[in-house]
Design a protein around this motif. Structure first.
Motif, mmCIF file in Angstrom:
data_model
loop_
_atom_site.group_PDB
_atom_site.id
_atom_site.type_symbol
_atom_site.label_atom_id
_atom_site.label_comp_id
_atom_site.label_asym_id
_atom_site.label_seq_id
_atom_site.Cartn_x
_atom_site.Cartn_y
_atom_site.Cartn_z
ATOM 1 N N LYS A 191 26.866 -20.484 135.384
ATOM 2 C CA LYS A 191 26.403 -19.034 135.792
ATOM 3 C C LYS A 191 26.271 -18.160 134.699
ATOM 4 C CE LYS A 191 27.935 -19.325 140.779
ATOM 5 N NZ LYS A 191 28.505 -18.772 141.599
ATOM 6 N N VAL A 192 27.223 -18.267 133.538
ATOM 7 C CA VAL A 192 26.891 -17.436 132.415
ATOM 8 C C VAL A 192 25.867 -17.033 131.964
ATOM 9 C CG1 VAL A 192 27.418 -18.886 130.339
ATOM 10 C CG2 VAL A 192 28.523 -16.770 130.399
ATOM 11 N N HIS A 193 24.758 -17.868 132.117
ATOM 12 C CA HIS A 193 23.311 -17.632 131.725
ATOM 13 C C HIS A 193 22.641 -16.909 132.499
ATOM 14 C CE1 HIS A 193 21.171 -18.337 127.897
ATOM 15 N NE2 HIS A 193 20.273 -19.017 128.436
ATOM 16 N N THR A 194 23.220 -16.499 133.611
ATOM 17 C CA THR A 194 22.155 -16.095 134.709
ATOM 18 C C THR A 194 21.371 -14.764 134.239
ATOM 19 O OG1 THR A 194 23.826 -16.499 136.235
ATOM 20 C CG2 THR A 194 22.229 -14.848 136.986
ATOM 21 N N GLY A 195 20.104 -14.853 134.400
ATOM 22 C CA GLY A 195 19.349 -13.614 133.545
ATOM 23 C C GLY A 195 19.398 -13.369 132.091
ATOM 24 N N ARG A 196 19.985 -14.284 131.663
ATOM 25 C CA ARG A 196 20.153 -14.378 129.961
ATOM 26 C C ARG A 196 19.068 -15.345 129.297
ATOM 27 N NH1 ARG A 196 25.774 -15.118 126.765
ATOM 28 N NH2 ARG A 196 25.448 -16.905 127.505
ATOM 29 N N SER A 197 18.521 -15.140 128.222
ATOM 30 C CA SER A 197 17.784 -16.176 127.585
ATOM 31 C C SER A 197 18.446 -16.253 126.214
ATOM 32 C CB SER A 197 16.217 -15.772 127.400
ATOM 33 O OG SER A 197 15.827 -16.456 126.476
ATOM 34 N N ARG A 198 18.301 -17.332 125.566
ATOM 35 C CA ARG A 198 18.590 -17.540 124.225
ATOM 36 C C ARG A 198 17.911 -16.531 123.331
ATOM 37 N NH1 ARG A 198 18.159 -23.687 122.574
ATOM 38 N NH2 ARG A 198 16.337 -23.461 123.802
ATOM 39 N N ASN A 199 16.821 -16.044 123.785
ATOM 40 C CA ASN A 199 16.037 -14.943 123.056
ATOM 41 C C ASN A 199 16.823 -13.501 122.752
ATOM 42 O OD1 ASN A 199 14.230 -16.859 123.438
ATOM 43 N ND2 ASN A 199 12.683 -15.613 124.389
ATOM 44 N N ASP A 200 17.418 -13.157 124.018
ATOM 45 C CA ASP A 200 18.236 -11.834 123.798
ATOM 46 C C ASP A 200 19.690 -12.199 123.291
ATOM 47 O OD1 ASP A 200 19.026 -13.064 126.389
ATOM 48 O OD2 ASP A 200 19.208 -11.006 127.221
ATOM 49 N N GLN A 201 20.166 -13.466 123.656
ATOM 50 C CA GLN A 201 21.317 -14.019 123.098
ATOM 51 C C GLN A 201 21.523 -13.978 121.458
ATOM 52 O OE1 GLN A 201 22.530 -17.864 124.830
ATOM 53 N NE2 GLN A 201 24.729 -17.480 124.075
ATOM 54 N N VAL A 202 20.545 -14.610 120.761
ATOM 55 C CA VAL A 202 20.519 -14.650 119.403
ATOM 56 C C VAL A 202 20.393 -13.547 118.713
ATOM 57 C CG1 VAL A 202 17.873 -15.192 119.232
ATOM 58 C CG2 VAL A 202 19.587 -16.153 117.594
ATOM 59 N N ALA A 203 19.389 -12.728 119.715
ATOM 60 C CA ALA A 203 19.239 -11.172 118.925
ATOM 61 C C ALA A 203 20.513 -10.551 118.995
ATOM 62 C CB ALA A 203 17.994 -10.624 119.816
ATOM 63 N N VAL A 204 21.455 -10.356 120.038
ATOM 64 C CA VAL A 204 22.663 -9.651 119.941
ATOM 65 C C VAL A 204 23.461 -10.566 118.897
ATOM 66 C CG1 VAL A 204 23.898 -10.907 121.815
ATOM 67 C CG2 VAL A 204 24.378 -8.351 121.575
ATOM 68 N N ASP A 205 23.620 -11.819 119.218
ATOM 69 C CA ASP A 205 24.560 -12.544 118.038
ATOM 70 C C ASP A 205 24.437 -11.890 116.776
ATOM 71 O OD1 ASP A 205 25.498 -13.692 120.370
ATOM 72 O OD2 ASP A 205 25.203 -15.759 119.438
#
Length: 475
Positions: A107-121
């Motif tokens: 559920k942690v990935h709900t609405g999240r993409s690796r696209n915005d995840q890698v950008a914030v990381d």
């Protein structure tokens, strides 16, 4: 085969396995694992945002965060085991989370993409890296300033075109390498402000459909604000290029310093001697002491600049939003590591080198006072262009008679211009020469002292607060 691909974050619609060579070619875990802490940090904040949006119960939120903290501990104590299917840090952490907490971890990935995840990381990682750079830069500046303060009495030739030009203070030369670093610190402050913007909550490209409070999420992660367009947010790597340009400029400044010191350390100059800690010998010639520390700074600057140009070329023709080409931004990590090393070696080299004041003084020669001769005539009313020509005639006379300026007969000087009188003898003094440059930025003692005080004041007011750089005062 569909089952093995279905285990991947993206594998549900695939029927066949990815080619092993392609899988390795596609993977980035070997270098993006450096962001393990930031990936967990972003996931914890996003989990809280999901609960706030009523997409997770309080119990689910606590379970996921506890699991993420376990993973954080495994990375910290180096017990985390990367599995063959972990193509990147995001996949690895989510895979491990589900192993620890079960299906709720998905559920942690709900609405999240690796696209915005890698950008914030990437932004979180770079923000932390920038905060680590500040003390390295300030330490190097302080080393220069301390030396300049202690070695103000040493005079040396100043050069243009690598030809002896005018007398200057050694301390003035030291400070000439301080001011670019001061500008670099100011530029870093500006870069930081553009790094410190949160893209999380942008999804793959269209945004987030679950009423995620992005402003609150940004605040949780210590960002100053949020990106304003989801398409731009996931495809933007300008902040990476800007950082790498900044790093290229800093290393270029230190490469020029290295070039000066390499020359000054030769037998032909003999102005400085490097510490054994920052030099090496020759495997064949026992007498050699090679300035390897400085040569490596000069050489690695090319690699840092090459990284910046290479990634800029990646960006130049990309279509909008995220493309896998952006994975090449990981050269930033190599740049960051190299830059820290360059700053540390530069600080150690400058702090430990020995300056030979006698050799610097001996390198001064009276023809370097030719400009002073022109200024002497200007002070007596002659137009500078005419005075410049007369000073040239004095140089020519000195060469013809084979004697220094101080031994030129007064009557022959008077033949060049009647403005030459007995007081011309006051010119033949190098201390007198440097002390006439009293205007701001000059090489006189007062000006050097002013520069030192200004830099010290700048350093005392340039501070680093948790998650934000803050600059007070001006140059």
């Amino acid at each position: 085969m569909a089952g093995s691909e279905g285990a991947k974050l993206w594998g549900g619609r695939f029927e066949h396995s990815i080619d092993p060579v392609m899988e390795q070619f596609n993977a980035s875990i070997s270098f993006d694992k450096i962001m393990w802490k930031q990936d967990i940090q972003g996931s914890i904040a996003y989990t809280k945002a999901l609960q706030k949006a009523e997409l997770l119960t309080e119990e689910e939120c606590t379970t996921i965060i506890n699991g993420l903290e376990v993973i954080e501990g495994e990375w910290a104590n180096q017990s985390f085991l990367i599995q063959p299917g972990d193509e990147d840090i995001h996949t690895a952490n989510e895979r491990r989370l589900k192993e620890i907490v079960g299906d709720v971890g998905g559920k942690v990935h709900t609405g999240r993409s690796r696209n915005d995840q890698v950008a914030v990381d990437k932004r979180l990682w770079l923000r932390e890296h920038i905060t680590l750079l500040v003390p390295h830069l300030t330490k190097l500046i302080k080393i220069f300033v301390e030396r300049a303060n202690e070695e103000k009495a040493i005079l040396m030739p100043g050069y243009t075109h690598l030809q002896r030009a005018q007398p200057i203070r050694w301390s003035h030369w030291l400070l000439s390498h301080v001011w670019p670093l001061v500008m670099d610190l100011k530029r870093l402050h500006s870069v930081f402000s553009r790094v410190n913007i949160c893209p999380l909550g942008s999804g793959a490209l269209a945004g987030n459909p679950f009423n995620i409070d992005r402003e609150s999420l940004a605040q949780e992660l210590g960002f100053e604000g949020v990106t304003k367009n989801s398409l731009h947010a996931v495809g933007d790597r300008d902040f990476v290029v800007e950082y790498m340009f900044w790093a290229s400029l800093v290393t270029s400044h230190l490469s020029r310093l290295a070039e000066d010191l390499i020359l000054f350390s030769t037998s032909e100059f003999g102005f400085v001697k490097l510490s054994d800690a920052y030099a090496t010998g020759s495997s064949l010639m026992p007498q050699k002491k090679n300035p390897d520390s400085l040569e490596l700074i000069r050489g690695k600057t090319a690699s840092v600049t090459g990284n910046m140009y290479g990634f800029l070329m990646v960006l130049k023709a990309l279509p909008s939003t995220y493309n896998k080409d952006l994975q090449e931004d990981k050269v930033m990590f190599e740049t960051a590591s190299t830059l820290i090393g360059i700053l540390q070696v530069a600080a150690g080299t400058v702090a430990t080198l020995q300056v030979d004041g006698t050799a610097c003084q001996k390198a001064l020669s009276e023809e370097m006072l030719a400009t002073d001769v022109a200024y002497y005539l200007v002070k007596k009313g002659m137009a500078f262009r005419n005075a410049h020509g007369k000073a040239g005639e004095v140089v020519k006379l000195s060469e013809e008679l084979g004697c220094p300026f101080s031994e030129l007969p007064l009557d022959q000087l008077a033949n060049i211009s009647p403005l030459f009188t007995e007081d011309v003898s006051s010119l033949w003094n190098f201390e007198h020469s440097v002390e006439q440059y009293t205007a701001t930025g000059g090489t006189s003692l007062d000006s050097v002292n002013t520069q030192i005080a200004t830099v010290e004041d700048f350093l005392s007011t340039f501070t680093l607060t948790p998650n934000k750089l803050h600059e007070v005062g001006t140059e």
